[in-house]
Design a protein around this motif. Structure first.
Motif, mmCIF file in Angstrom:
data_model
loop_
_atom_site.group_PDB
_atom_site.id
_atom_site.type_symbol
_atom_site.label_atom_id
_atom_site.label_comp_id
_atom_site.label_asym_id
_atom_site.label_seq_id
_atom_site.Cartn_x
_atom_site.Cartn_y
_atom_site.Cartn_z
ATOM 1 N N ARG A 34 38.361 31.154 51.086
ATOM 2 C CA ARG A 34 37.200 30.996 50.177
ATOM 3 C C ARG A 34 36.657 32.437 50.015
ATOM 4 O O ARG A 34 35.405 32.609 49.845
ATOM 5 N N HIS A 35 37.249 33.615 50.090
ATOM 6 C CA HIS A 35 36.632 34.984 49.801
ATOM 7 C C HIS A 35 37.374 35.459 48.639
ATOM 8 O O HIS A 35 38.211 35.352 48.044
ATOM 9 N N ASP A 36 36.193 36.184 47.938
ATOM 10 C CA ASP A 36 36.553 36.745 46.799
ATOM 11 C C ASP A 36 37.512 37.995 46.970
ATOM 12 O O ASP A 36 37.313 38.454 48.157
ATOM 13 N N VAL A 37 38.167 38.456 46.228
ATOM 14 C CA VAL A 37 39.208 39.635 46.368
ATOM 15 C C VAL A 37 39.196 40.593 45.290
ATOM 16 O O VAL A 37 39.151 40.243 43.782
ATOM 17 N N VAL A 38 39.326 41.807 45.709
ATOM 18 C CA VAL A 38 39.466 43.028 44.574
ATOM 19 C C VAL A 38 40.936 43.561 44.710
ATOM 20 O O VAL A 38 41.283 44.058 45.926
ATOM 21 N N LEU A 39 41.859 43.258 44.327
ATOM 22 C CA LEU A 39 43.118 43.720 44.105
ATOM 23 C C LEU A 39 43.382 45.032 43.648
ATOM 24 O O LEU A 39 42.880 45.416 42.460
ATOM 25 N N VAL A 40 44.042 46.053 44.314
ATOM 26 C CA VAL A 40 44.143 47.371 43.791
ATOM 27 C C VAL A 40 45.497 47.727 43.919
ATOM 28 O O VAL A 40 46.365 47.564 45.065
ATOM 29 N N ALA A 41 46.193 48.149 42.936
ATOM 30 C CA ALA A 41 47.607 48.442 42.947
ATOM 31 C C ALA A 41 48.097 49.235 41.517
ATOM 32 O O ALA A 41 47.336 49.192 40.615
ATOM 33 N N ARG A 42 49.148 50.016 41.496
ATOM 34 C CA ARG A 42 49.618 50.553 40.294
ATOM 35 C C ARG A 42 49.997 49.511 39.076
ATOM 36 O O ARG A 42 49.832 49.691 38.044
ATOM 37 N N ASP A 43 50.574 48.571 39.548
ATOM 38 C CA ASP A 43 51.352 47.351 38.595
ATOM 39 C C ASP A 43 50.178 46.431 38.008
ATOM 40 O O ASP A 43 50.073 45.399 38.787
ATOM 41 N N SER A 44 49.679 46.750 37.000
ATOM 42 C CA SER A 44 48.367 46.047 36.456
ATOM 43 C C SER A 44 49.001 44.632 35.879
ATOM 44 O O SER A 44 48.153 43.632 36.018
ATOM 45 N N ASP A 45 49.907 44.477 35.361
ATOM 46 C CA ASP A 45 50.717 43.270 34.659
ATOM 47 C C ASP A 45 50.959 42.331 35.954
ATOM 48 O O ASP A 45 50.458 41.191 35.926
ATOM 49 N N ARG A 46 51.350 42.736 37.023
ATOM 50 C CA ARG A 46 51.888 41.970 38.111
ATOM 51 C C ARG A 46 50.398 41.578 38.842
ATOM 52 O O ARG A 46 50.322 40.427 39.064
ATOM 53 N N MET A 47 49.658 42.463 38.820
ATOM 54 C CA MET A 47 48.065 41.989 39.575
ATOM 55 C C MET A 47 47.606 41.081 38.673
ATOM 56 O O MET A 47 46.985 40.027 39.189
ATOM 57 N N SER A 48 47.599 40.981 37.379
ATOM 58 C CA SER A 48 46.755 40.174 36.418
ATOM 59 C C SER A 48 47.482 38.826 36.675
ATOM 60 O O SER A 48 46.699 37.732 36.669
ATOM 61 N N GLU A 49 48.755 38.842 36.801
ATOM 62 C CA GLU A 49 49.481 37.443 36.823
ATOM 63 C C GLU A 49 49.099 36.811 38.386
ATOM 64 O O GLU A 49 48.709 35.543 38.294
ATOM 65 N N ILE A 50 48.874 37.568 39.386
ATOM 66 C CA ILE A 50 48.822 36.982 40.607
ATOM 67 C C ILE A 50 47.087 36.679 40.610
ATOM 68 O O ILE A 50 46.904 35.702 40.914
ATOM 69 N N ALA A 51 46.253 37.715 39.923
ATOM 70 C CA ALA A 51 44.710 37.153 39.586
ATOM 71 C C ALA A 51 44.617 35.802 39.178
ATOM 72 O O ALA A 51 43.826 34.987 39.560
ATOM 73 N N ASP A 52 45.324 35.477 38.154
ATOM 74 C CA ASP A 52 45.111 34.299 37.291
ATOM 75 C C ASP A 52 45.618 33.329 38.240
ATOM 76 O O ASP A 52 44.963 32.049 38.160
ATOM 77 N N THR A 53 46.564 33.370 38.976
ATOM 78 C CA THR A 53 47.021 32.349 39.734
ATOM 79 C C THR A 53 46.043 32.044 40.852
ATOM 80 O O THR A 53 45.753 30.945 41.180
ATOM 81 N N ARG A 55 42.948 32.541 41.058
ATOM 82 C CA ARG A 55 41.571 31.849 40.485
ATOM 83 C C ARG A 55 41.789 30.456 40.228
ATOM 84 O O ARG A 55 41.042 29.806 40.641
ATOM 85 N N SER A 56 42.933 30.204 39.791
ATOM 86 C CA SER A 56 43.239 28.535 39.291
ATOM 87 C C SER A 56 43.564 27.976 40.709
ATOM 88 O O SER A 56 42.995 26.730 40.846
ATOM 89 N N ALA A 57 44.129 28.501 41.622
ATOM 90 C CA ALA A 57 44.431 27.914 42.935
ATOM 91 C C ALA A 57 43.555 27.770 43.848
ATOM 92 O O ALA A 57 43.074 26.706 44.606
ATOM 93 N N ALA A 58 42.577 28.809 43.983
ATOM 94 C CA ALA A 58 41.576 28.824 45.225
ATOM 95 C C ALA A 58 40.265 28.945 44.797
ATOM 96 O O ALA A 58 39.356 28.736 45.385
ATOM 97 N N GLY A 59 40.119 28.975 43.141
ATOM 98 C CA GLY A 59 38.608 29.014 42.731
ATOM 99 C C GLY A 59 37.698 29.896 43.128
ATOM 100 O O GLY A 59 36.663 29.824 43.410
ATOM 101 N N VAL A 60 38.131 31.321 43.449
ATOM 102 C CA VAL A 60 37.549 32.493 43.782
ATOM 103 C C VAL A 60 37.572 33.399 42.862
ATOM 104 O O VAL A 60 38.349 33.409 41.845
ATOM 105 N N GLU A 61 36.418 34.385 42.916
ATOM 106 C CA GLU A 61 36.664 35.513 42.009
ATOM 107 C C GLU A 61 37.581 36.587 42.380
ATOM 108 O O GLU A 61 37.747 36.693 43.412
ATOM 109 N N VAL A 62 38.449 37.064 41.414
ATOM 110 C CA VAL A 62 39.343 38.014 41.475
ATOM 111 C C VAL A 62 39.339 39.148 40.524
ATOM 112 O O VAL A 62 39.292 38.858 39.358
ATOM 113 N N GLU A 63 39.105 40.278 41.151
ATOM 114 C CA GLU A 63 38.900 41.359 40.288
ATOM 115 C C GLU A 63 40.314 42.106 40.511
ATOM 116 O O GLU A 63 40.759 42.408 41.405
#
Length: 263
Positions: A34-53, A55-63
Motif C-alpha cells: 500500500r505504498h505509492d511508487v515513483v518508477l524511474v528508468a530509461r524504458d518508458s513503454d515498459r514502465m507504463s505497462e508496469i504502472a498500469d498493472t 495501479r489495477s492490482a494494488a490500487g495505489v498511485e504510480v508515477e
C-alpha cells in the motif's frame, strides 16, 4: 509474493531502474504493501505497462519518470522530484545499474564513464538530495543496492559496488539521530533479466542453481532491513558466509578470478 517489510504508513517510494529485475520487484512489493511508487528508468513503454498493472492490482498511485541516469539533465529531473516538498518521498531505492561484462582493456572510455555515472554519480547525487529533504521532515530511508562483487577486486563493476557499500555506511553514520536511515543490500547472483545481456548471459550456465537468488527473496530481505534500520544486509546465509571468507582471502587471489559482474 511476500508483503513488503517497509511499513511507513502511506509512504511514497522512488525506485530507479524500475522497469525490470530487482527494480520491478521493489515496485511490486512496495505497492502491494500500500505504498505509492515513483518508477524511474530509461524504458518508458515498459514502465507504463508496469504502472498500469500495479495501479489495477494494488490500487495505489504510480508515477512514471523516464530518465537515463547517465545523462546529467535527466539526473537533475530525478533530483528535482526527490526535492519536491509538496510530493515528499519517504523511501529512495537506488537500484539502477548494469554490468559491462568486459575488462577495461576491452571497453571504451564512454562505456566506463556511463557505467560510473549510473552506478556511482547517480546514487551519490540522489542520496544527498533525498537525505536533505528527509532530514528536514525528520523521517525517511535510503536503500542502495550494492553487490557481493563489492568484496572482490577484479572489475570496475565490483569497484563501483564497493563504493556504494562504503558510501552507504558513511551516510548511515552521518544520518545518525536524524530519523533518517541508510541501508545497503548486498545480493549475490539474482535470476533477473540482467543476465540477458550478451556479455553476461554465459553466467547462467557457469554457476549452479544453488548460487542463484530470487528477486522476491532479495527485495523482501532488503525491505525488512530498512524497517530494522540495518546498515547492511546480505539476503542469503550462503552469500553472507562467503563474504566473510572473502575478507580473509588476499586480494591478489580475487583479482585472478573471473569478473563477478552482478549481484
Amino acid at each position: 509474493m511476500p508483503r513488503a517489510a517497509y511499513s511507513e504508513a502511506m509512504a511514497t517510494a522512488l525506485i530507479t531502474g524500475a522497469s525490470r529485475g530487482l527494480g520491478e520487484e521493489f515496485a511490486w512489493q512496495l505497492a502491494t504493501a500500500r505504498h505509492d511508487v515513483v518508477l524511474v528508468a530509461r524504458d518508458s513503454d515498459r514502465m507504463s505497462e508496469i504502472a498500469d498493472t500495479i495501479r489495477s492490482a494494488a490500487g495505489v498511485e504510480v508515477e512514471v519518470l523516464q530518465a537515463d541516469l547517465a545523462d546529467p539533465a535527466a539526473l537533475d529531473r530525478v533530483a528535482d522530484r526527490l526535492a519536491d516538498p509538496d510530493r515528499p518521498i519517504s523511501l529512495l531505492v537506488n537500484n539502477a545499474g548494469y554490468g559491462l561484462g568486459r575488462s577495461i582493456l576491452e571497453t571504451t572510455w564512454e562505456d566506463e564513464k556511463a557505467a560510473l555515472d549510473v552506478l556511482v554519480t547517480a546514487p551519490m547525487r540522489l542520496s544527498q538530495v533525498a537525505a536533505k529533504a528527509m532530514v528536514d521532515r525528520g523521517h525517511g530511508a535510503i536503500l542502495n543496492v550494492s553487490s557481493i562483487a563489492a568484496h572482490l577486486a577484479n572489475s570496475s563493476y565490483g569497484a563501483h559496488k564497493r563504493w556504494v557499500l562504503d558510501f552507504t555506511q558513511a551516510l548511515a553514520g552521518q544520518l545518525r539521530g536524524t530519523g533518517v536511515s541508510a541501508t545497503a543490500v548486498i545480493p549475490g547472483l539474482v535470476r533477473t533479466e540482467f543476465h540477458d545481456a550478451p556479455d553476461l548471459v554465459h553466467m547462467r550456465e557457469e554457476y549452479p542453481d544453488a548460487a542463484w537468488l530470487s528477486a522476491e527473496q532479495v527485495v523482501a530481505s532488503a525491505l525488512a532491513a530498512v524497517r530494522r534500520k540495518a546498515v547492511t544486509v546480505t539476503p542469503s546465509a550462503r552469500y553472507a558466509a562467503g563474504a566473510g571468507l572473502l575478507h580473509l582471502v588476499p586480494k591478489s587471489l580475487t583479482r585472478r578470478s573471473r569478473s563477478q559482474r552482478r549481484g
